[in-house]
Write a protein that holds these residues in place. Sequence first.
Motif, mmCIF file in Angstrom:
data_model
loop_
_atom_site.group_PDB
_atom_site.id
_atom_site.type_symbol
_atom_site.label_atom_id
_atom_site.label_comp_id
_atom_site.label_asym_id
_atom_site.label_seq_id
_atom_site.Cartn_x
_atom_site.Cartn_y
_atom_site.Cartn_z
ATOM 1 N N ALA A 224 -24.386 5.550 -70.276
ATOM 2 C CA ALA A 224 -24.523 5.176 -68.663
ATOM 3 C C ALA A 224 -23.526 6.559 -67.773
ATOM 4 C CB ALA A 224 -24.469 3.911 -67.580
ATOM 5 N N SER A 225 -24.262 7.691 -67.072
ATOM 6 C CA SER A 225 -23.001 8.929 -66.276
ATOM 7 C C SER A 225 -22.153 7.918 -65.450
ATOM 8 C CB SER A 225 -23.705 9.417 -66.045
ATOM 9 O OG SER A 225 -24.465 8.904 -64.847
ATOM 10 N N ALA A 226 -21.180 8.310 -64.560
ATOM 11 C CA ALA A 226 -20.245 7.631 -64.499
ATOM 12 C C ALA A 226 -20.446 7.440 -63.115
ATOM 13 C CB ALA A 226 -18.619 8.803 -64.623
ATOM 14 N N GLN A 227 -21.700 8.370 -62.825
ATOM 15 C CA GLN A 227 -22.173 8.057 -61.018
ATOM 16 C C GLN A 227 -23.413 7.783 -61.234
ATOM 17 O OE1 GLN A 227 -21.214 9.274 -58.289
ATOM 18 N NE2 GLN A 227 -19.484 10.363 -59.145
ATOM 19 N N VAL A 228 -23.054 6.286 -60.886
ATOM 20 C CA VAL A 228 -24.177 5.434 -60.478
ATOM 21 C C VAL A 228 -25.625 5.082 -59.710
ATOM 22 C CG1 VAL A 228 -25.271 2.323 -60.912
ATOM 23 C CG2 VAL A 228 -23.202 3.735 -62.100
ATOM 24 N N PRO A 229 -26.394 5.374 -59.967
ATOM 25 C CA PRO A 229 -27.262 6.081 -58.698
ATOM 26 C C PRO A 229 -27.181 4.764 -57.744
ATOM 27 C CG PRO A 229 -28.297 5.701 -60.304
ATOM 28 C CD PRO A 229 -27.643 5.381 -61.207
ATOM 29 N N LYS A 230 -26.897 5.375 -56.164
ATOM 30 C CA LYS A 230 -26.296 4.438 -55.189
ATOM 31 C C LYS A 230 -27.556 3.520 -54.645
ATOM 32 C CE LYS A 230 -22.397 7.616 -53.568
ATOM 33 N NZ LYS A 230 -21.870 6.658 -54.454
ATOM 34 N N GLU A 231 -27.255 2.709 -53.841
ATOM 35 C CA GLU A 231 -28.348 1.846 -53.635
ATOM 36 C C GLU A 231 -27.650 0.893 -52.616
ATOM 37 O OE1 GLU A 231 -30.608 -0.513 -55.969
ATOM 38 O OE2 GLU A 231 -29.164 -1.174 -57.307
ATOM 39 N N THR A 232 -28.261 0.846 -51.497
ATOM 40 C CA THR A 232 -27.873 -1.071 -50.618
ATOM 41 C C THR A 232 -27.821 -2.600 -50.969
ATOM 42 O OG1 THR A 232 -29.975 -1.167 -49.304
ATOM 43 C CG2 THR A 232 -28.430 1.068 -48.665
ATOM 44 N N VAL A 233 -27.096 -2.913 -50.649
ATOM 45 C CA VAL A 233 -27.317 -4.624 -51.364
ATOM 46 C C VAL A 233 -29.127 -4.753 -50.987
ATOM 47 C CG1 VAL A 233 -26.249 -6.848 -51.204
ATOM 48 C CG2 VAL A 233 -24.865 -4.265 -50.757
ATOM 49 N N ALA A 234 -29.234 -4.593 -50.188
ATOM 50 C CA ALA A 234 -30.736 -4.869 -49.827
ATOM 51 C C ALA A 234 -31.843 -4.634 -51.371
ATOM 52 C CB ALA A 234 -31.678 -4.900 -48.874
ATOM 53 N N GLU A 235 -31.778 -2.835 -50.753
ATOM 54 C CA GLU A 235 -31.961 -2.800 -52.531
ATOM 55 C C GLU A 235 -32.029 -3.186 -54.073
ATOM 56 O OE1 GLU A 235 -33.094 1.876 -50.934
ATOM 57 O OE2 GLU A 235 -30.963 1.725 -51.149
ATOM 58 N N ALA A 236 -30.745 -3.495 -54.505
ATOM 59 C CA ALA A 236 -30.634 -3.997 -55.394
ATOM 60 C C ALA A 236 -31.304 -5.400 -55.949
ATOM 61 C CB ALA A 236 -28.854 -4.299 -55.606
ATOM 62 N N LEU A 237 -31.001 -6.495 -54.666
ATOM 63 C CA LEU A 237 -31.645 -7.555 -54.702
ATOM 64 C C LEU A 237 -33.139 -7.722 -55.254
ATOM 65 C CD1 LEU A 237 -29.682 -9.085 -51.077
ATOM 66 C CD2 LEU A 237 -29.381 -10.186 -53.819
ATOM 67 N N LEU A 238 -33.679 -6.531 -53.715
ATOM 68 C CA LEU A 238 -35.466 -6.451 -53.944
ATOM 69 C C LEU A 238 -35.456 -6.157 -55.755
ATOM 70 C CD1 LEU A 238 -35.915 -4.681 -50.739
ATOM 71 C CD2 LEU A 238 -36.521 -6.438 -51.761
ATOM 72 N N ARG A 239 -34.650 -4.869 -55.942
ATOM 73 C CA ARG A 239 -35.134 -4.247 -57.216
ATOM 74 C C ARG A 239 -35.033 -5.611 -58.469
ATOM 75 N NH1 ARG A 239 -31.241 -3.602 -60.891
ATOM 76 N NH2 ARG A 239 -29.635 -2.421 -59.354
ATOM 77 N N TRP A 240 -33.691 -6.344 -58.621
ATOM 78 C CA TRP A 240 -33.599 -7.429 -59.906
ATOM 79 C C TRP A 240 -34.902 -8.506 -59.060
ATOM 80 C CZ3 TRP A 240 -30.048 -8.679 -63.285
ATOM 81 C CH2 TRP A 240 -29.546 -8.038 -63.657
ATOM 82 N N ARG A 241 -35.527 -8.460 -58.107
ATOM 83 C CA ARG A 241 -36.149 -10.089 -57.552
ATOM 84 C C ARG A 241 -37.388 -9.116 -58.263
ATOM 85 N NH1 ARG A 241 -37.676 -11.792 -51.446
ATOM 86 N NH2 ARG A 241 -38.936 -9.839 -51.731
ATOM 87 N N ARG A 242 -37.726 -8.049 -58.083
ATOM 88 C CA ARG A 242 -38.953 -7.523 -58.718
ATOM 89 C C ARG A 242 -38.595 -7.424 -59.992
ATOM 90 N NH1 ARG A 242 -38.505 -2.468 -57.217
ATOM 91 N NH2 ARG A 242 -37.447 -1.932 -58.752
ATOM 92 N N ASP A 243 -38.130 -6.768 -61.188
ATOM 93 C CA ASP A 243 -37.986 -6.197 -62.490
ATOM 94 C C ASP A 243 -37.340 -7.811 -63.286
ATOM 95 O OD1 ASP A 243 -38.740 -4.362 -61.819
ATOM 96 O OD2 ASP A 243 -36.926 -2.985 -61.296
#
Length: 295
Positions: free
Chosen positions: A240-259
């Motif tokens: 993974a690159s040093a720069q991780v794509p930025k996302e909000t906490v809510a977006e991260a929660l939705l991504r984990w719930r979806r995937d």
Amino acid sequence: MICISLKELSVKGETATPGTLYLVATPIGNLEDMTFRALRVLREVDLVAAEDTRHSRKLFNHYGISTPLTSYFAHNESLKGEKILDLLRQGKSVALITDAGTPAISDPGFLLVRACRDHDLPVTAVPGASAVIAGLSVSGLPTERFAFEGFLPPRTVARRKLLHALREEKRTLIFYEAPHRLRAALQDLAEALGDDREVAVVRELTKLHEEVFRGTAGQAVEYFGRDRVRGEIVLMVGPASAQVPKETVAEALLRWRRDTDLPMRQIVKEVARQFGLSGSEVYRESLTLPDDENA
């Protein structure tokens, strides 16, 4: 070539000097990839335990090896393992080989080695071919630090969950994959890690039709979707690159719930770890999520 039962080879009583278990690497494709030491050991031991005696007989015939063979594979490891231990205690030497590569590396052998260690019986490696190392060496991906993850899970949900967990891994990742699952695995990889994640796919290592693909995950999905894939596969993923794509906490929660199929309690823990926040903070954020993320 002789195939015998372990009962035929065994003798009564034990010897003061136990025999040695040799873990002998065999070719992963090209039969010339045998070391002088491996050939000598296979000729000198009392017995060779092989994952598939029919497959190993081709190698033995090629090199004129006449040592007795017995089968040792995933479904008879416990039974055969005990009998091999008895032979070693009696001073007999045994070589363990698999169909290709190094024993105990995503192949039978680990349980037998551990049992030998538990009973103070000597174990010696006779190194040689390894698809993990050979694939990595020609991949063009960073080699300073890497992690071998074995075979990817065959089921979609489990595979996606694993890939998401490895999303920020800073080491080169190495997987084995079956040819009929490669396209699905690459699709899940591109979704979990991004279309632009650097990958290498090595097919049929050391064989006549050896192929090395280098590119992005998105390019790999397109390339291997054209024709039916054949042969043994080593799939490698760049760090993974040093720069991780930025996302909000809510977006991260939705991504984990979806995937994933993780319960929300576990998702909260994972997101809290990702953002360096307390679980209570992330939990409060989770309460604001819509019941249906597509709403």
